[in-house]
Design a protein around this motif. Sequence first.
Motif, PDB file in Angstrom:
ATOM      1  N   LEU A 313       0.853  -1.183   0.000  1.00  0.00           N
ATOM      2  CA  LEU A 313       0.000   0.000   0.000  1.00  0.00           C
ATOM      3  C   LEU A 313       0.888   1.232   0.000  1.00  0.00           C
ATOM      4  O   LEU A 313       2.037   1.198   0.448  1.00  0.00           O
ATOM      5  N   SER A 314       0.379   2.298  -0.544  1.00  0.00           N
ATOM      6  CA  SER A 314       1.087   3.577  -0.492  1.00  0.00           C
ATOM      7  C   SER A 314       0.209   4.581   0.241  1.00  0.00           C
ATOM      8  O   SER A 314      -1.016   4.425   0.316  1.00  0.00           O
ATOM      9  N   ILE A 315       0.846   5.585   0.811  1.00  0.00           N
ATOM     10  CA  ILE A 315       0.122   6.568   1.610  1.00  0.00           C
ATOM     11  C   ILE A 315       0.297   7.963   1.019  1.00  0.00           C
ATOM     12  O   ILE A 315       1.222   8.234   0.256  1.00  0.00           O
ATOM     13  N   LYS A 316      -0.629   8.850   1.391  1.00  0.00           N
ATOM     14  CA  LYS A 316      -0.548  10.243   0.981  1.00  0.00           C
ATOM     15  C   LYS A 316      -1.174  11.099   2.070  1.00  0.00           C
ATOM     16  O   LYS A 316      -1.850  10.598   2.975  1.00  0.00           O
ATOM     17  N   LYS A 317      -0.921  12.380   1.988  1.00  0.00           N
ATOM     18  CA  LYS A 317      -1.527  13.325   2.908  1.00  0.00           C
ATOM     19  C   LYS A 317      -2.782  13.918   2.273  1.00  0.00           C
ATOM     20  O   LYS A 317      -2.778  14.338   1.120  1.00  0.00           O
ATOM     21  N   GLU A 318      -3.865  13.938   3.043  1.00  0.00           N
ATOM     22  CA  GLU A 318      -5.121  14.498   2.574  1.00  0.00           C
ATOM     23  C   GLU A 318      -5.698  15.346   3.701  1.00  0.00           C
ATOM     24  O   GLU A 318      -6.111  14.820   4.730  1.00  0.00           O
ATOM     25  N   ASN A 319      -5.681  16.664   3.491  1.00  0.00           N
ATOM     26  CA  ASN A 319      -6.121  17.592   4.542  1.00  0.00           C
ATOM     27  C   ASN A 319      -5.372  17.365   5.850  1.00  0.00           C
ATOM     28  O   ASN A 319      -5.941  17.362   6.943  1.00  0.00           O
ATOM     29  N   GLY A 320      -4.063  17.127   5.697  1.00  0.00           N
ATOM     30  CA  GLY A 320      -3.212  16.951   6.864  1.00  0.00           C
ATOM     31  C   GLY A 320      -3.280  15.585   7.506  1.00  0.00           C
ATOM     32  O   GLY A 320      -2.599  15.319   8.490  1.00  0.00           O
ATOM     33  N   LYS A 321      -4.082  14.699   6.943  1.00  0.00           N
ATOM     34  CA  LYS A 321      -4.257  13.363   7.508  1.00  0.00           C
ATOM     35  C   LYS A 321      -3.646  12.313   6.577  1.00  0.00           C
ATOM     36  O   LYS A 321      -3.747  12.427   5.358  1.00  0.00           O
ATOM     37  N   THR A 322      -3.015  11.299   7.150  1.00  0.00           N
ATOM     38  CA  THR A 322      -2.432  10.217   6.359  1.00  0.00           C
ATOM     39  C   THR A 322      -3.520   9.220   5.962  1.00  0.00           C
ATOM     40  O   THR A 322      -4.223   8.684   6.820  1.00  0.00           O
ATOM     41  N   VAL A 323      -3.630   8.981   4.664  1.00  0.00           N
ATOM     42  CA  VAL A 323      -4.648   8.056   4.152  1.00  0.00           C
ATOM     43  C   VAL A 323      -4.020   7.142   3.115  1.00  0.00           C
ATOM     44  O   VAL A 323      -2.902   7.369   2.640  1.00  0.00           O
ATOM     45  N   ILE A 324      -4.777   6.102   2.738  1.00  0.00           N
ATOM     46  CA  ILE A 324      -4.314   5.182   1.700  1.00  0.00           C
ATOM     47  C   ILE A 324      -4.358   5.879   0.350  1.00  0.00           C
ATOM     48  O   ILE A 324      -5.358   6.467  -0.029  1.00  0.00           O
ATOM     49  N   ASN A 325      -3.263   5.786  -0.371  1.00  0.00           N
ATOM     50  CA  ASN A 325      -3.226   6.297  -1.739  1.00  0.00           C
ATOM     51  C   ASN A 325      -3.569   5.168  -2.705  1.00  0.00           C
ATOM     52  O   ASN A 325      -4.494   5.271  -3.503  1.00  0.00           O
ATOM     53  N   THR A 326      -2.827   4.071  -2.617  1.00  0.00           N
ATOM     54  CA  THR A 326      -3.116   2.866  -3.407  1.00  0.00           C
ATOM     55  C   THR A 326      -2.964   1.657  -2.493  1.00  0.00           C
ATOM     56  O   THR A 326      -2.218   1.687  -1.509  1.00  0.00           O
ATOM     57  N   ILE A 327      -3.654   0.578  -2.828  1.00  0.00           N
ATOM     58  CA  ILE A 327      -3.522  -0.652  -2.049  1.00  0.00           C
ATOM     59  C   ILE A 327      -3.673  -1.848  -2.976  1.00  0.00           C
ATOM     60  O   ILE A 327      -4.517  -1.837  -3.872  1.00  0.00           O
ATOM     61  N   LYS A 328      -2.815  -2.842  -2.797  1.00  0.00           N
ATOM     62  CA  LYS A 328      -2.886  -4.087  -3.556  1.00  0.00           C
ATOM     63  C   LYS A 328      -2.907  -5.240  -2.559  1.00  0.00           C
ATOM     64  O   LYS A 328      -1.992  -5.390  -1.765  1.00  0.00           O
ATOM     65  N   LYS A 329      -3.947  -6.031  -2.623  1.00  0.00           N
ATOM     66  CA  LYS A 329      -4.066  -7.160  -1.699  1.00  0.00           C
ATOM     67  C   LYS A 329      -3.213  -8.349  -2.137  1.00  0.00           C
ATOM     68  O   LYS A 329      -2.744  -9.136  -1.310  1.00  0.00           O
ATOM     69  N   TYR A 330      -2.961  -8.459  -3.444  1.00  0.00           N
ATOM     70  CA  TYR A 330      -2.250  -9.613  -3.990  1.00  0.00           C
ATOM     71  C   TYR A 330      -1.078  -9.152  -4.850  1.00  0.00           C
ATOM     72  O   TYR A 330      -1.061  -8.028  -5.323  1.00  0.00           O
ATOM     73  N   SER A 331      -0.110 -10.077  -5.053  1.00  0.00           N
ATOM     74  CA  SER A 331      -0.125 -11.434  -4.541  1.00  0.00           C
ATOM     75  C   SER A 331       0.364 -11.471  -3.093  1.00  0.00           C
ATOM     76  O   SER A 331       1.045 -10.557  -2.647  1.00  0.00           O
ATOM     77  N   GLN A 332      -0.003 -12.538  -2.389  1.00  0.00           N
ATOM     78  CA  GLN A 332       0.485 -12.753  -1.031  1.00  0.00           C
ATOM     79  C   GLN A 332       1.429 -13.940  -1.027  1.00  0.00           C
ATOM     80  O   GLN A 332       1.135 -14.977  -1.616  1.00  0.00           O
ATOM     81  N   ILE A 333       2.586 -13.769  -0.352  1.00  0.00           N
ATOM     82  CA  ILE A 333       3.626 -14.787  -0.395  1.00  0.00           C
ATOM     83  C   ILE A 333       4.181 -15.042   1.008  1.00  0.00           C
ATOM     84  O   ILE A 333       4.033 -14.217   1.913  1.00  0.00           O
ATOM     85  N   ALA A 334       4.846 -16.177   1.148  1.00  0.00           N
ATOM     86  CA  ALA A 334       5.408 -16.554   2.453  1.00  0.00           C
ATOM     87  C   ALA A 334       6.450 -15.556   2.932  1.00  0.00           C
ATOM     88  O   ALA A 334       6.619 -15.354   4.143  1.00  0.00           O
ATOM     89  N   TYR A 335       7.122 -14.905   2.003  1.00  0.00           N
ATOM     90  CA  TYR A 335       8.140 -13.907   2.356  1.00  0.00           C
ATOM     91  C   TYR A 335       7.511 -12.692   3.040  1.00  0.00           C
ATOM     92  O   TYR A 335       8.198 -11.929   3.702  1.00  0.00           O
ATOM     93  N   GLY A 336       6.219 -12.518   2.896  1.00  0.00           N
ATOM     94  CA  GLY A 336       5.536 -11.440   3.607  1.00  0.00           C
ATOM     95  C   GLY A 336       5.121 -11.843   5.016  1.00  0.00           C
ATOM     96  O   GLY A 336       4.801 -10.988   5.848  1.00  0.00           O
TER      97      GLY A 336
END
Length: 435
Positions: A313-336
Motif C-alpha cells: 500500500l502507499s500513503i498520501k496526505k489528505e487535509n493533513g491526515k495520512t490516508v491510503i493512496n493505493t492498495i494491492k491485496k495480492y499477490s500474497q507470499i510466504a516472504y511477507g
Amino acid sequence: MIIFQHKPLLIFALSILLSCARIDHGQTNAPVFVNKAHLDNLYEEISIEGNKLGIVHIYCEYPDYKWVGDSDEGIACVDDAARSALFYMKYSERFNDSTAALKAERLIRFLLYMQAENGFFYNFIFADYSINKTHQNSVARADWWSWRALWALTEAYGFFKDRNVELSGRIKKAIEKTVNSTKSNFTREKNVVDLDGFVRPTWLPYQYASDQAAVIVIALSKYYLLFHDDSVLNLINDFCDGMILMQEGNENQFPFYAFISWENLWHAWGNSQSYSLLCAYEITHNKKYLTSALNEINHFYKYLLKEKFVNELSIKKENGKTVINTIKKYSQIAYGIRPMVFASLKAGKLTGDEKYSLLAAKIASWLFGNNPAEAKMYFEQSGICYDGIINEKEINKNSGAESTIEALLTLLSVEGDGRASCKLNEMINEKGKLK
C-alpha cells in the motif's frame, strides 16, 4: 478447489502433544510442522575448481516440481543460498542433524566463492556455474543479496567456530571485508527531506530503503555480539534512527505505526524493521527501538490480520491526515509472513509476554488456510510451499526456493516456541485442514 493430502493424523497429533508437553522450554526432539524434504530437493552440490559448494535452485514448477532456471539471471543465487544456510544451521542445532550441518557448510562456501573484491557479493550463477556479473540483480554491490549474505555469514561464524577452524577463519575475513565496505559505503550525514508531505531520511540504502536497512542492522547486530566492534554502533544507530523516521501513524491513526518500506510505499515482503530494531535493542538497550518495534507489532500487525493481509500500500496526505493512496491485496507470499513471525517471537522473548507467541501463531496460520483464498499453502508431508496467492480463487502452485525457505524459517521459529506451536496447531484443527 485445492485438494489437500495429509499426514496420518495420529502421528501429527502425537507430535503436537509432545510439543505442548514441553511448552516450558519450547522445543521438541523431532520437527512437528517443518519438513525440509522439498528444500533438500532444491539443493544441489556442485564442484568448482575442486571445491564442493552448495546451491539452491531458484524455481521449481507445478506439477512435477522439477528445477527451472532463468535465462537472464541463472539457476541459483546468493539470496537463496544465504537464507537456506540460515535454515539448515538452525535446523541442525535444534535437531542435531549432521546432514543439515553439511548442507549449511556447502552453502556458506558458495557465499564465500561469490564474494567480490569490493567486499560485496555477486548474486547469480549460470547453468555452467559461471558467475553472472552483469545482470542488475547480480552485480556485486551494496544491495539485498549482499546484506543477506552478511547475515548468513555472521550466523555461520558462531556455528562453525568449534566445528571447522579453517572455514570459520575464512568466514571471519569475509565478514570483515563486507563490514568495512558497508561502513565506507554510507555517509554519516543525516539529512531529511519532505517527500509529498512526509519527513524522510536520506542516509538509508537508496536514500529511503528502510527494508534494506533492516537486514543490515540484523547482520551488524549479530556481528557486534560476536566481535564487540564498537565501530559499527554508529551505523546501527543511524539506520535505526532512519527506520524510525519511516514509521507512520499511531494506535488510532492509519497506518498504525507501520514502517514504510521505501519512499511512501509499504510492502509485505522483507519488511523486517521491527525485528531488526529488536535485535538492535539487545545490544544498545535503547528503549526507543523497543518501543517503536512493539508499536508496529501491536497495532499494524493487528490491522493486517483484520484485513487478511495485503501485499502493498502507499500513503498520501489528505487535509493533513495520512490516508491510503493505493492498495494491492495480492499477490500474497510466504516472504511477507516470515518477517512478522520473527518480530513477534522476538518481542515475546524480550518482554516475556506470551501474547506475542499467540500473535506469531495467528500470522503463521496464513500458511495453513488463514488467508483470503482459505487455501493451504504449506504441506507438512512434503515441505512444499506454494509460491503465492494470486487472488481469492487462484493459487500459484509452483514452489521455488524463496517460498520454501521462508515457510520453513517461519515454522522452525514457531516450533521453537511451545505456546506458538500449540496455538498454531489449535488454529489448524479449528480450520479443519488436517482432519
